[in-house]
Design an enzyme around this catalytic site. Structure first.
Site, short mmCIF file in Angstrom:
data_model
loop_
_atom_site.label_atom_id
_atom_site.label_comp_id
_atom_site.label_asym_id
_atom_site.label_seq_id
_atom_site.Cartn_x
_atom_site.Cartn_y
_atom_site.Cartn_z
CG ASP A 1 -2.37 -3.81 -0.65
OD1 ASP A 1 -3.14 -3.98 0.31
OD2 ASP A 1 -2.01 -2.70 -1.05
CB CYS B 1 -0.92 0.01 1.22
SG CYS B 1 -1.86 1.55 1.38
#
Length: 154
Positions: free
Chosen positions: A59, A52
């Protein structure tokens, strides 16, 4: 050693460091010996990871890349290293997914390419990103990507 369509490959068959970011990653390609035939190639990366850009938290996504080659095939180890280079790269899901597709299209000039980025939920919201380079070819069998939509516990 005799010169072949594989002679220009530098990463296959030996130890290769994971690039620190996508810009450093070197994609490699070989001439398609079956360029007169329309066929689909599928790569699946069920453990794709990026960061992120705001929080630095990881992620995760399940990527499915389908392409109908033209004159070039992507060498799979170089693709693996390119995808792995996103591990320390901060970008939103949409940017990661589309950047991968655009780089492959620019590099390979395939007859057609699509990518499905099936991102695992963060903050309670799954984000799936889909893109293709044009209309799906009608002369090639291209199966469904087979990744169900996220349903949580329901």
């Amino acid at each position: 050693m005799t010169e072949t369509i594989y002679s220009n490959l530098t990463q296959l068959g030996g130890q290769t460091e994971l690039p620190q970011n996508p810009e450093e990653a070197v994609l490699e390609r070989v001439r398609n010996p079956q360029a007169d035939v329309s066929y689909n190639v599928r790569f699946t990366a069920p453990e794709f990871t990026s960061l992120c850009p705001m929080t630095g938290q990881p992620d995760f996504a399940h990527l499915v890349i389908d392409y109908v080659p033209g004159d070039w095939l992507v060498e799979s180890k170089s693709l693996k290293l390119f995808l792995g280079s996103f591990r320390n790269h901060g970008a939103f899901h949409e940017d990661c997914t589309i950047s991968i597709a655009r780089r492959l299209v620019d590099f390979l000039q395939p007859r057609w390419l699509r990518i499905g980025g099936y991102w695992y939920p963060r903050g309670g919201i799954p984000i799936d990103v889909f893109w293709q380079s044009g209309a799906m070819p009608t002369d090639v069998w291209i199966p469904d990507q087979g990744v169900p939509p996220y349903r949580g516990r329901g």
